[in-house]
Design an enzyme around this catalytic site. Structure first.
Site, PDB file in Angstrom:
ATOM      1  N   CYS A  96     -17.271 -17.308 -40.263  1.00 43.57           N
ATOM      2  CA  CYS A  96     -17.345 -18.728 -40.607  1.00 43.57           C
ATOM      3  C   CYS A  96     -16.775 -19.539 -39.442  1.00 43.57           C
ATOM      4  CB  CYS A  96     -16.560 -19.002 -41.887  1.00 43.57           C
ATOM      5  SG  CYS A  96     -16.354 -20.766 -42.249  1.00 43.57           S
ATOM      6  N   CYS A  98     -18.988 -21.464 -46.896  1.00 44.21           N
ATOM      7  CA  CYS A  98     -17.873 -20.533 -47.011  1.00 44.21           C
ATOM      8  C   CYS A  98     -16.934 -20.999 -48.120  1.00 44.21           C
ATOM      9  CB  CYS A  98     -17.141 -20.451 -45.668  1.00 44.21           C
ATOM     10  SG  CYS A  98     -15.747 -19.304 -45.658  1.00 44.21           S
ATOM     11  N   CYS A 157     -14.663 -43.844 -50.142  1.00 42.16           N
ATOM     12  CA  CYS A 157     -15.647 -44.780 -50.687  1.00 42.16           C
ATOM     13  C   CYS A 157     -15.959 -45.862 -49.663  1.00 42.16           C
ATOM     14  CB  CYS A 157     -15.110 -45.393 -51.975  1.00 42.16           C
ATOM     15  SG  CYS A 157     -16.257 -46.498 -52.799  1.00 42.16           S
TER      16      CYS A 157
END
Length: 577
Positions: A268, A293, A353
């Site tokens: 990974c 992963c 956000c």
């Protein structure tokens, strides 16, 4: 199945704005009211099932053309909160260090038993054949002498290769020239060149410090090619050197492994992650296949870049090459800071956000992407609006030739188009990073704190984790979708661009509602629960849970349509006949 085939089980939505709209009578003209099925298949009663779009908003680049979303009943049976971005059957497994150790030991023991050789010799043979057991066995039984010579394993007395040998009489170490009694010097697989343990220890330490090449270590005698195998290293090396040798041997199981048909195991690439991912089956060259992963880092199996479904590897390479040509400092300023549209104070975005509120006394609420005020009419950041070409002759009559002014305007328009797509690409990446940090905080302690606050079990808050996972997957899709949009030609792909903006806008609005609910309304719920009665807390929690589950399902469906459309080069949404 398309509508009209006589099958009532197939569902579809139809309207001028894709997503299913019906005309209603509004005060200023007909409004489009879009119904979106909630998690139970019915319109929700908490504001997530129905939402209104004004007539001006509904008539965009796709005006005058009916569009249809097609999807099957299989979507109806999907679990609420399941990731829409990873709907394909999982074709890979994530392996930790313990899993890799167990697999490596199992493969080594199997080969050692079949070939009747010591485990260290079996490991050396497997590394030579890049851990392909079948090929090793076939070639060994076909011509074992050739394999022994290639690996450096001369046979002992015509039998199995020996990993090492102890002296049977008093000998002089060929390195330090000290005299040692029988059994105090040892040799590699050659059983001919003997050295004391201290000299072996220094020889192996120098090899280990040199890196993974220590796995191919040979006898210290320059004329000898006998291999130094694991049994000899374990017998003489110090604890730290044995540990490093073991780590190199483990990494070779992944680094040197070569699976058939494009499969295999890869590390990974996530920061600080020591796990590996094994792909099951075949992945064709150039086929973008995202894998994720356990550390939550996603990457493409085909090209190794970050997960970028639904765009192609070629698009990702072209986009990253475009970005690398620009100034790093300019990119940072563009991606991280903006001025408040009202008071002009600089703002750095530090939450996930995109709904921003300037600090007091300003308090202005605006969209981070397009800087427009938040509200019902906030849609301007959904579509790219290029410069109008008729402004290109603004310099005419001021000493600037029209052709030169046109060239300058085209250059400005090209830069403007790039900055638009880069800003959206970078904003979604920052939002994704914040979502992953929020998810890590939830796992560490936030879920338990919230469970105590709202008087629910931590297991019952799984809907919140699923919502964040959905947000993370959607942010990845939106991020790379803007890279796809940049390479759409403004003239040649005008119709496709309109469809792109339409799908992108619907998906983005749905995602912002979900992200705002998971982040902002969660904090509001916890704050309100501090002084509320148990009955009021239970009712607030019930409503919040239902709303977030519905929003997760609605967003999942929107992004299913978006991914399908991009994977078919915007051919999933078809004009109605």
């Amino acid at each position: 199945m398309a509508p009209g085939d006589g099958e009532e089980s197939d569902r579809y939505k139809r309207g001028r704005r894709a997503g299913g709209c019906e005309d209603g009578d509004g005060e200023d003209g007909p409004d489009k009211r879009c119904r979106i099925a909630g998690a139970d298949g019915e319109s929700g009663d908490d504001g997530t099932g129905d939402y209104s779009i004004s007539g001006d908003e509904a008539d965009g680049d796709c005006a005058g053309e009916d569009l249809i979303y097609y999807y099957s009943d299989d979507d109806e049976e999907a679990e609420v909160g399941a990731s829409a971005i990873q709907r394909d059957e999982r074709r890979y497994v994530v392996l930790g260090e313990d899993d890799l150790h167990d697999r490596q030991a199992k493969d080594t023991a199997e080969v050692a038993e079949v070939l009747s050789v010591p485990p260290g010799v079996a490991a050396a043979l497997l590394r030579h054949f890049r851990w392909e057991k079948t090929r090793l066995k076939e070639e060994w039984f076909s011509d074992d002498r050739r394999i022994r010579d290639a690996v450096g394993l001369p046979a002992a007395d015509g039998g199995a290769p020996a990993p090492m040998a102890l002296s049977r009489r008093e000998l002089v170490c060929s390195i330090c020239f000290g005299t040692f009694s029988a059994g105090e010097t040892r040799s590699a697989a050659c059983a001919a060149h003997f050295y004391c343990d201290e000299c072996w220890r220094g020889y192996i330490r120098a090899a280990v410090e040199d890196g993974p090449r220590c796995l191919s270590l040979r006898c210290p005698d320059p004329a000898c090619s006998a291999a130094v195998v694991r049994e000899l290293v374990d017998a003489v090396a110090g604890g730290a050197d044995r540990a490093r040798y073991t780590q190199f041997a483990l990494r070779s199981y992944v680094d040197e492994r070569r699976g058939a048909g494009g499969g295999g195991i890869r590390w990974c690439p996530g920061r600080g992650c020591a796990r590996a991912v094994e792909f099951l089956g075949c992945a064709g060259a150039g086929d973008a296949t995202d894998v994720f992963c356990d550390c939550r880092h996603g990457f493409c199996w085909a090209c190794g870049e970050e997960a970028h479904r639904p765009v192609s590897c070629a698009t990702v390479r072209a986009w990253l090459a475009k970005n690398s040509a620009d100034s790093a400092s300019a990119n940072w300023v563009l991606a991280n800071t903006k001025a408040c549209p009202k008071c002009r104070r600089p703002i750095e975005k530090n939450q996930g956000c995109n709904n921003m509120t300037c600090r007091a006394p300003c308090g202005h609420k605006f969209c981070w992407i397009c800087l427009e005020p938040l509200g019902r009419g906030h849609t301007t950041c959904d579509a790219y609006r290029p410069r109008r070409p008729d402004k290109a002759i603004a310099g005419a009559g001021k000493g600037v030739p029209p052709a030169e002014e046109l060239r300058r305007e085209q250059a400005r328009a090209s830069l403007d188009r790039y900055l638009y797509h880069y800003e959206h690409w970078a904003a979604n990446q920052r939002s994704l990073e914040q979502v992953l940090r929020d998810m890590a905080a939830l796992e560490r302690s936030e879920l338990w704190k919230m469970a105590g606050t709202v008087r629910a079990s931590a297991a019952d808050l799984g809907f919140l984790t699923r919502a964040y996972e959905q947000v993370a997957g959607c942010r990845r899709v939106l991020r790379w979708a803007y890279a796809y949009g940049y390479f759409l030609d403004p003239v040649r792909d005008a119709a496709k661009r309109g469809l792109f903006d339409h799908l992108q806008g619907d998906a983005n609005r749905s995602l912002e509602r979900l992200h705002g609910c998971a982040e902002g309304e969660r904090k509001e719920l916890c704050a309100a629960a501090m002084g509320a009665s148990p009955a009021e807390i239970a009712e607030r929690y019930r409503r919040y849970k239902k709303k977030l589950e519905n929003l997760t399902e609605v967003t999942r469906r929107y992004f299913e349509n978006l991914v399908k459309a991009f994977e078919t080069d915007l051919g999933e949404v078809k004009p109605a006949k």
